[in-house]
Every structure is written in C-alpha cells, then in structure tokens.
Design an enzyme around this catalytic site. Structure first.
Site, mmCIF file in Angstrom:
data_model
loop_
_atom_site.group_PDB
_atom_site.id
_atom_site.type_symbol
_atom_site.label_atom_id
_atom_site.label_comp_id
_atom_site.label_asym_id
_atom_site.label_seq_id
_atom_site.Cartn_x
_atom_site.Cartn_y
_atom_site.Cartn_z
ATOM 1 N N ASP A 180 59.235 27.802 20.003
ATOM 2 C CA ASP A 180 59.481 28.610 18.800
ATOM 3 C C ASP A 180 58.237 29.407 18.417
ATOM 4 O O ASP A 180 57.107 28.938 18.581
ATOM 5 C CB ASP A 180 59.878 27.688 17.642
ATOM 6 C CG ASP A 180 60.438 28.462 16.468
ATOM 7 O OD1 ASP A 180 60.892 29.604 16.658
ATOM 8 O OD2 ASP A 180 60.411 27.923 15.340
ATOM 9 N N ARG A 205 58.500 35.590 18.141
ATOM 10 C CA ARG A 205 58.695 36.780 17.304
ATOM 11 C C ARG A 205 57.657 36.839 16.181
ATOM 12 O O ARG A 205 57.130 37.910 15.873
ATOM 13 C CB ARG A 205 60.112 36.802 16.736
ATOM 14 C CG ARG A 205 61.179 36.781 17.829
ATOM 15 C CD ARG A 205 62.521 37.230 17.339
ATOM 16 N NE ARG A 205 63.049 36.426 16.259
ATOM 17 C CZ ARG A 205 64.141 36.728 15.556
ATOM 18 N NH1 ARG A 205 64.810 37.832 15.834
ATOM 19 N NH2 ARG A 205 64.571 35.943 14.604
ATOM 20 N N ARG A 220 58.840 42.631 19.248
ATOM 21 C CA ARG A 220 59.281 41.271 19.561
ATOM 22 C C ARG A 220 59.241 40.993 21.057
ATOM 23 O O ARG A 220 58.965 39.867 21.485
ATOM 24 C CB ARG A 220 60.696 41.049 19.016
ATOM 25 C CG ARG A 220 60.748 40.979 17.490
ATOM 26 C CD ARG A 220 62.171 40.938 16.982
ATOM 27 N NE ARG A 220 62.203 40.801 15.540
ATOM 28 C CZ ARG A 220 63.305 40.836 14.795
ATOM 29 N NH1 ARG A 220 64.485 41.011 15.406
ATOM 30 N NH2 ARG A 220 63.253 40.697 13.490
ATOM 31 N N HIS A 261 57.891 37.624 23.292
ATOM 32 C CA HIS A 261 58.664 36.900 24.307
ATOM 33 C C HIS A 261 57.949 36.916 25.659
ATOM 34 O O HIS A 261 57.945 35.912 26.379
ATOM 35 C CB HIS A 261 60.056 37.521 24.444
ATOM 36 C CG HIS A 261 60.919 37.343 23.233
ATOM 37 N ND1 HIS A 261 61.066 36.123 22.596
ATOM 38 C CD2 HIS A 261 61.686 38.234 22.525
ATOM 39 C CE1 HIS A 261 61.891 36.269 21.566
ATOM 40 N NE2 HIS A 261 62.274 37.532 21.503
ATOM 41 N N ASN A 292 70.993 32.249 18.949
ATOM 42 C CA ASN A 292 70.199 33.442 19.255
ATOM 43 C C ASN A 292 71.064 34.658 19.568
ATOM 44 O O ASN A 292 70.568 35.793 19.543
ATOM 45 C CB ASN A 292 69.265 33.179 20.439
ATOM 46 C CG ASN A 292 68.151 32.202 20.121
ATOM 47 O OD1 ASN A 292 67.626 31.542 21.019
ATOM 48 N ND2 ASN A 292 67.784 32.088 18.850
#
Length: 298
Positions: free
Chosen positions: A35, A38, A48, A52, A83
């Site tokens: 987690d 972003r 973003r 990733h 998601n």
C-alpha cells in the site's frame, strides 16, 4: 558526508538485525499488502503511474530478500477487486505494468535458478487477454518448481474467493461428486484460488505498508484461521526497505516466543494444580496453588 555515515550505519544495523532473525524461526509464508504507491507519488508531485512503477521495483527486491532469508512462500496483493473502481487509465496502466513484470520473470534465469513457482490468485475473467496469456506462460514454465513459491493476487477479494469455493463445492455435492460428509476445512482450502490446484497455505505473517492498520479482505481463510502475526508499518511501498522486512520477521518471532511462554505457563499451572512433584509423583495433598512467576504479555 552525513549521508555516507548514515548509509554505513544503516548497513551495519541491517547486518545485525539479519543475523538476529536468522538465529530463530523464519516464517514459511509471508503475505504483503503493498500500500502507498499513489500517496508516495502524490507527495513528490508525480503521476500515480510513477508510484506504481517505483513500487514494482521494490517488489522485485522483496522477492530477492525473502528468498535469501529462507521464506518458502510469498503472496503479494497486486490488485484487489476494489481497485477496479479506479480510473480506467490507472487500471490499464497497472495491467500493463504487471504484464511487463511477469514477462521479465519469465525471461529471467534467476527464476529458474531459484526454482521459483509463480501462480496467480484471483478472478482471471476480469483480466485482459494479453495479461492472461502472460500468466499462463509464466505459470506453465514454473509449474514444477517447488523451492520458492510466489503467489500474486490480481483481481482478488477474500470474500469472493470463499464464495467461489462454496459454489464450486455445492455444484460437486449436487452432482453427486462429493457428499456433505466429505466437506471439511481441508476440502474448502483446496477449492480456494488458484483452484483447481494446490491451495495457498496458511499465512504466518501479514505485512501492510502505508500506515493503515487493516487487512483489506486479503486471504481471510488462510490468515484468520492460522492466527498469523501482523505487521503494520508507516513507509509507503516504494520506501519499503530490507530493514522493514527484517523488523516484521522479528515481530513474528516475538509472537511465537510469547505463545511458547504462554503454553509453558499454562502447563505449569496444570502441574501445580495436580500437585505433581519433581519426580512426576502426585502429592498426597493438593494444597493451595503456588503462584507461578511470569510476566504475561497481552
């Protein structure tokens, strides 16, 4: 100069910590909720997709670290069913990034030197054809490997996993392939993703990065049933370091030690209650229980 000194200190601390955790039991199965990609990108003013991509680089390192210290099974939460509520652009970008990493694993000689088996758990119907093709490719190429298992959860949700297993079992019962008496925990486990096939085993340690303290519908059957240890840490996934992994394992080991002490404490209470002497003989009288000195950890 300051950064250099800190780097030396960091490496030394990492070595000490690794030596410490290797002297005790290493968890067989670690599951990771990756987690914070972003938010990491956001605090740097980046897109973003940058977060990733940086997270994917860390994922490669974590696979290496887990293999090096003797972890047998690693399960990574790459994409949840929730998601899919994100923008189409972001979800498509994740599909492409995951596909790129699978193809890299397929072509990397270390995958075969490690005898790493790669499997995907999740609802593959929701994945694009090109990604399913890459999944089939890497799974077929590594299906006979048993030294290290990498499970990647894509389009995965824990409740959905249990629901599809129940439906599958119900179909088998209604068709006469199974009887109700045959339905037990072991059978249910076999019908969970990546069914049909060898099920994902119970989890020993769940790690979540990014500061949130929740498990987000991740492997509920395998994690809750085994009373696994959990480790929540503040760094976003792209900031996750080997020290963070080692610390999480230390938490797992501390929990194991506490449970052993608790079992020892309870055994002492039983022996004291029964009045069993040092030679294993029961005392003639059962006097008042003697207190057993132990600091209990809640």
């Amino acid at each position: 100069m300051k950064n250099r000194a800190f780097g030396v200190f960091y490496r030394k601390y990492e070595q000490i910590l690794e030596k410490e955790i290797l002297s005790s039991e290493i968890p067989d199965h670690i599951a990771v909720i990756m987690d914070g990609n972003r938010r990491y990108a956001g605090q740097l003013g980046k897109a973003r997709s940058f977060g990733h991509a940086m997270g994917a680089e860390v994922t490669e390192q974590v696979i290496e670290w887990c293999y090096e210290i003797g972890v047998k099974q690693l399960t990574l939460y790459a994409l949840s069913t929730e998601n899919f509520h994100r923008s189409e652009e972001e979800v498509d970008g994740l599909f492409n990034l995951i596909n790129e990493k699978f193809l890299k694993l397929y072509g990397d000689k270390r995958t075969y030197e490690k005898e790493m088996q790669v499997r995907v758990i999740g609802d593959r119907i929701r994945l694009p054809a090109f990604l399913n093709e890459s999944i089939e490719k890497i799974e077929t190429a590594t299906e006979h490997h048993r030294k290290f298992n990498l499970n990647v959860a894509i389009a995965y949700g824990g409740r959905q996993d249990i629901m599809q297993a129940v439906r599958d079992i119900a179909t088998c019962v209604s068709s006469g392939k199974l009887s109700l008496e045959e339905v037990d925990e072991n059978l249910i486990s076999k019908h969970l993703y990546p069914a049909p096939g060898v099920s994902v085993p119970n989890v020993d340690l769940v790690i979540r990065t990014g500061g949130d303290e929740r498990v987000s519908n991740f492997l509920p059957w395998q994690a809750n049933g085994s009373e696994c240890a959990t480790y929540f840490c503040a760094p976003f996934w792209p900031e996750f370091r080997k020290i963070d992994l080692l610390r999480s394992i230390r938490v797992y080991q501390a929990r194991k030690d506490e449970k052993k002490q608790e079992h020892s404490y309870r055994a002492s209470e039983v022996i004291n209650f029964l009045g069993i002497g040092k030679c294993g003989e029961k005392s003639e009288e059962l006097g008042p229980l003697l207190p057993v000195n132990k600091q209990r950890v809640s």
